[in-house]
Design a protein around this motif. Structure first.
Motif, PDB file in Angstrom:
ATOM      1  N   VAL A 251      -3.071 -33.686   0.711  1.00  0.00           N
ATOM      2  CA  VAL A 251      -1.630 -33.089   0.811  1.00  0.00           C
ATOM      3  C   VAL A 251      -1.716 -31.827   1.058  1.00  0.00           C
ATOM      4  N   GLY A 252      -2.808 -31.163   0.233  1.00  0.00           N
ATOM      5  CA  GLY A 252      -2.887 -29.558   0.479  1.00  0.00           C
ATOM      6  C   GLY A 252      -3.042 -29.251   1.910  1.00  0.00           C
ATOM      7  N   ARG A 253      -3.946 -29.863   2.808  1.00  0.00           N
ATOM      8  CA  ARG A 253      -4.083 -29.669   4.112  1.00  0.00           C
ATOM      9  C   ARG A 253      -2.678 -29.930   4.743  1.00  0.00           C
ATOM     10  N   GLY A 254      -1.912 -30.938   4.725  1.00  0.00           N
ATOM     11  CA  GLY A 254      -0.892 -31.158   5.204  1.00  0.00           C
ATOM     12  C   GLY A 254       0.458 -29.842   4.974  1.00  0.00           C
ATOM     13  N   ILE A 255       0.179 -29.206   3.646  1.00  0.00           N
ATOM     14  CA  ILE A 255       1.101 -28.283   3.560  1.00  0.00           C
ATOM     15  C   ILE A 255       0.654 -27.075   4.376  1.00  0.00           C
ATOM     16  N   THR A 256      -0.688 -26.616   4.596  1.00  0.00           N
ATOM     17  CA  THR A 256      -0.976 -25.590   4.930  1.00  0.00           C
ATOM     18  C   THR A 256      -0.628 -25.884   6.692  1.00  0.00           C
ATOM     19  N   ARG A 257      -0.606 -27.011   7.076  1.00  0.00           N
ATOM     20  CA  ARG A 257      -0.189 -27.322   8.658  1.00  0.00           C
ATOM     21  C   ARG A 257       1.274 -26.848   8.778  1.00  0.00           C
ATOM     22  N   LYS A 258       2.230 -27.433   7.754  1.00  0.00           N
ATOM     23  CA  LYS A 258       3.620 -27.305   7.916  1.00  0.00           C
ATOM     24  C   LYS A 258       4.337 -25.947   7.481  1.00  0.00           C
ATOM     25  N   ALA A 259       3.414 -25.314   6.658  1.00  0.00           N
ATOM     26  CA  ALA A 259       4.221 -24.199   5.988  1.00  0.00           C
ATOM     27  C   ALA A 259       4.592 -22.945   6.909  1.00  0.00           C
ATOM     28  N   GLY A 260       3.772 -22.892   7.785  1.00  0.00           N
ATOM     29  CA  GLY A 260       3.938 -21.579   8.665  1.00  0.00           C
ATOM     30  C   GLY A 260       3.255 -20.599   8.053  1.00  0.00           C
ATOM     31  N   ILE A 261       3.775 -19.219   8.499  1.00  0.00           N
ATOM     32  CA  ILE A 261       2.982 -18.128   7.759  1.00  0.00           C
ATOM     33  C   ILE A 261       3.566 -17.700   6.497  1.00  0.00           C
ATOM     34  N   LYS A 262       3.062 -18.170   5.465  1.00  0.00           N
ATOM     35  CA  LYS A 262       3.357 -18.211   4.197  1.00  0.00           C
ATOM     36  C   LYS A 262       2.133 -17.602   3.367  1.00  0.00           C
ATOM     37  N   ARG A 263       2.106 -17.312   2.352  1.00  0.00           N
ATOM     38  CA  ARG A 263       1.202 -16.963   1.396  1.00  0.00           C
ATOM     39  C   ARG A 263       1.226 -18.304   0.450  1.00  0.00           C
ATOM     40  N   MET A 264      -0.044 -18.750  -0.011  1.00  0.00           N
ATOM     41  CA  MET A 264      -0.110 -19.876  -0.991  1.00  0.00           C
ATOM     42  C   MET A 264      -1.336 -19.785  -1.799  1.00  0.00           C
ATOM     43  N   ALA A 265      -1.361 -20.510  -2.766  1.00  0.00           N
ATOM     44  CA  ALA A 265      -2.178 -20.611  -3.593  1.00  0.00           C
ATOM     45  C   ALA A 265      -2.476 -22.205  -3.766  1.00  0.00           C
ATOM     46  N   LEU A 266      -3.598 -22.650  -3.391  1.00  0.00           N
ATOM     47  CA  LEU A 266      -3.835 -24.269  -3.489  1.00  0.00           C
ATOM     48  C   LEU A 266      -4.943 -24.708  -4.259  1.00  0.00           C
ATOM     49  N   GLU A 267      -4.547 -25.390  -5.505  1.00  0.00           N
ATOM     50  CA  GLU A 267      -5.471 -26.078  -6.193  1.00  0.00           C
ATOM     51  C   GLU A 267      -5.820 -27.308  -6.108  1.00  0.00           C
ATOM     52  N   LEU A 268      -6.779 -27.976  -5.453  1.00  0.00           N
ATOM     53  CA  LEU A 268      -6.900 -29.326  -4.673  1.00  0.00           C
ATOM     54  C   LEU A 268      -8.002 -30.111  -5.309  1.00  0.00           C
ATOM     55  N   GLY A 269      -8.668 -30.977  -4.716  1.00  0.00           N
ATOM     56  CA  GLY A 269      -9.443 -31.982  -5.345  1.00  0.00           C
ATOM     57  C   GLY A 269     -10.519 -31.270  -5.873  1.00  0.00           C
ATOM     58  N   GLY A 270     -11.251 -32.141  -6.714  1.00  0.00           N
ATOM     59  CA  GLY A 270     -12.628 -31.800  -7.455  1.00  0.00           C
ATOM     60  C   GLY A 270     -13.548 -32.884  -7.283  1.00  0.00           C
ATOM     61  N   ASN A 271     -14.871 -32.642  -7.417  1.00  0.00           N
ATOM     62  CA  ASN A 271     -16.142 -33.532  -7.877  1.00  0.00           C
ATOM     63  C   ASN A 271     -17.083 -32.736  -8.656  1.00  0.00           C
ATOM     64  N   ALA A 272     -16.597 -32.404  -9.791  1.00  0.00           N
ATOM     65  CA  ALA A 272     -17.442 -31.593 -10.677  1.00  0.00           C
ATOM     66  C   ALA A 272     -18.691 -32.152 -10.897  1.00  0.00           C
ATOM     67  N   PRO A 273     -19.827 -31.409 -10.844  1.00  0.00           N
ATOM     68  CA  PRO A 273     -21.087 -31.823 -11.417  1.00  0.00           C
ATOM     69  C   PRO A 273     -21.305 -31.321 -12.727  1.00  0.00           C
ATOM     70  N   ILE A 274     -21.818 -32.203 -13.607  1.00  0.00           N
ATOM     71  CA  ILE A 274     -22.364 -31.861 -14.803  1.00  0.00           C
ATOM     72  C   ILE A 274     -23.880 -31.925 -14.866  1.00  0.00           C
ATOM     73  N   VAL A 275     -24.490 -30.707 -14.896  1.00  0.00           N
ATOM     74  CA  VAL A 275     -26.036 -30.884 -14.652  1.00  0.00           C
ATOM     75  C   VAL A 275     -26.781 -30.665 -16.223  1.00  0.00           C
ATOM     76  N   VAL A 276     -27.435 -31.508 -16.577  1.00  0.00           N
ATOM     77  CA  VAL A 276     -28.252 -31.377 -17.777  1.00  0.00           C
ATOM     78  C   VAL A 276     -29.725 -31.127 -17.292  1.00  0.00           C
ATOM     79  N   LEU A 277     -30.153 -29.748 -17.526  1.00  0.00           N
ATOM     80  CA  LEU A 277     -31.550 -29.492 -17.282  1.00  0.00           C
ATOM     81  C   LEU A 277     -32.480 -30.030 -18.358  1.00  0.00           C
TER      82      LEU A 277
END
Length: 501
Positions: A251-277
């Motif tokens: 959806v975020g990609r779609g907004i960037t295509r449709k919005a035209g020249i506007k400033r924006m902040a997009l918090e999109l998907g994640g795939n967080a790694p939890i690393v245990v050393l």
């Protein structure tokens, strides 16, 4: 002539808010233009908790135009008045804590613990915003031209469009709405159709009670089938100067295509790694990983999606982790002892089950699971997969109570696996050596990394945002202040300038 708004004060919190079956446009609570409604469903029972008004494209246009007109006067108010409105809103949220928790449990299946955390964070964001109106500073800069003075003024942008998600709706709405209004902007808010009350209408009631003038905040709600039309009407309009969006990468990609020249902040998907050393405190790592993966049923963009464990401790860690996850209480989110409640809806559940099936078909081991239960059939017990970085539940964001455990041969291999994703929002590393942890964290390609702590973290005054396909821009503190304001260079030529000869 500018009218000075009247700052409100908390009313008796025992008198609960009502009238959530209306839009909030121009300071009026009214039905949508088409007079149609949709049901807001409780994911635990499957029953409707309130009808929700369906906005039309014309309603959106009216909201945008009203916000544009209201912002001009709001920007002229004193920073002290705007700060006081925010402080009052924070006090109202304090008084209405239990009211919000009750709505959150019923509307999005939040456990009592999760709803309480969300309330705490959102209230903190409102109080943090109260200070922002005083932090808007300009500059006077030198010039090489004799007699010239360069001034740089900072001013509000204008109308801010906020499109917020359903998983932490009050928090993820407030972090944009509160600073935007505190800085002299107006806001048109489109909450998710899954959380129209906790993601929008409840906050509108709070700000109305606090004395935010009519038109400075507008809330347009909709049904699922209206989401595209309503969203497009907001993002493609020339009126918003900034778009704040939290949601999926597609959806975020779609907004960037449709919005035209506007400033924006997009918090999109994640795939967080939890690393245990290998030198990590296992008890600390197990608890942190379990919280990261299963808090709010894993329905958080910062949730731990991949659990990467160094080989020397892999087997011991997995045994302890399974034991811990098995002990997590699953059930009715209204029960204060419950840690894992229902997922948000049937569509989300089907997507989770599909990823689990594809993970098994790929050869991954499904070492802890269970079938959906509960009155609505949306209660999915915690699921643990042992696989690799290509396993579907690791390669894709699951957004459910699922974690994939991956063996890493050593620290370098763990870092390679952690960064082998298109996403880069949150992450965590557990180690017995804090300096080692910080060095490791600096190499993770993410906007946020937590050493010896869980991945779903956020504080109102700290930079919050992602890298790569996890978005752009930052929320929080001075970073959101810069996002929601603009600068205007005005030069003053104090002595006559000779242009020719």
């Amino acid at each position: 002539m500018t009218t000075t708004p009247t700052v409100g004060s908390p009313i008796d919190a025992n008198v609960r808010y009502e009238g959530f079956d209306t839009l909030y446009v121009g300071g009026m609570w009214r039905s949508g233009g088409a007079g149609q409604y949709t049901d807001d469903l409780d994911p635990w029972t499957g029953h409707s908790i309130t009808p929700i008004a369906r906005a039309t494209v014309r309603d959106v246009q009216e909201a945008l135009e009203t916000a544009r007109d209201a912002q001009r006067d709001w920007a002229k108010t004193s920073p002290g008045l705007r700060a006081q409105v925010m402080r009052t809103a924070g006090d109202i949220l304090t008084a209405r804590k239990q009211e919000f928790i009750d709505w959150s449990v019923r509307e999005v299946g939040s456990t009592v613990g999760k709803a309480t955390v969300e309330w705490e964070v959102a209230r903190g964001e409102v109080y943090e915003a109260a200070s922002m109106s005083y932090h808007v500073t300009g500059q006077i800069l030198p010039s090489d031209i004799p007699g010239k003075e360069n001034r740089v003024y900072r001013a509000p942008l204008g109308v801010i469009a906020v499109i917020s998600p359903w998983n932490f709706p009050l928090n993820l709405t407030t972090r944009s709405v509160a600073p935007a209004i505190a800085l002299g902007n107006s806001v048109v808010l489109k909450p998710s159709e899954e959380s129209p009350v906790t993601g929008g209408l409840f906050l509108a009631k709070v700000f109305e009670e606090a004395g935010v003038p009519a038109g400075v905040l507008q809330v347009v709600t909709h049904a699922r089938e209206d989401a595209g039309a309503v969203g497009d009407a907001i993002t493609t309009s020339p009126i918003p100067r900034f778009i704040s969006f939290t949601g999926s990468t597609n959806v975020g990609r779609g907004i960037t295509r449709k919005a035209g020249i506007k400033r924006m902040a997009l918090e999109l998907g994640g795939n967080a790694p939890i690393v245990v050393l290998a030198d990590a405190d296992l008890d600390q790592a197990v608890d942190g990983a379990a919280f990261s993966a299963f808090h709010h049923q894993g329905q958080i963009c910062m949730s731990g999606n991949r659990l990467i464990v160094e080989a020397p401790i892999f087997d011991r860690f997995v045994d302890r982790f399974v034991e811990k996850v098995r002990s997590l209480p699953v059930g009715n989110p209204a029960d204060p002892s419950t840690f894992i409640g229902p997922v948000i809806n049937r569509r989300q559940l089907d997507g989770i089950l599909d990823k689990l099936e594809r993970a098994r078909q790929s050869g991954a081991k499904h070492i802890l699971g269970g079938e959906p239960t509960g009155p609505s059939g949306l209660l999915l017990p915690p699921q643990i997969i042992v696989g690799d970085n290509e396993t579907p539940t690791a390669a894709e964001e699951v957004f459910g109570p699922v974690i994939t455990i991956i063996r890493a041969e050593d620290e370098a291999d763990a870092l390679r696996i952690a960064n082998a994703t298109d996403y880069g929002l949150s992450s965590a590393v557990f180690t017995g050596d804090l300096d080692r942890g910080v060095v490791f964290a600096q190499q993770i390609e993410a906007g946020m990394t937590h050493v010896n702590d869980a991945s779903p973290e956020g504080e109102a005054h700290v930079a919050f945002g992602g890298e790569k396909d996890s978005g752009l821009g930052r929320f929080g503190g001075q970073w959101v202040l810069e996002e929601f304001t603009t600068v205007h260079w005005i030069s003053v030529q104090r002595t006559p300038r000779h242009y020719f000869g």
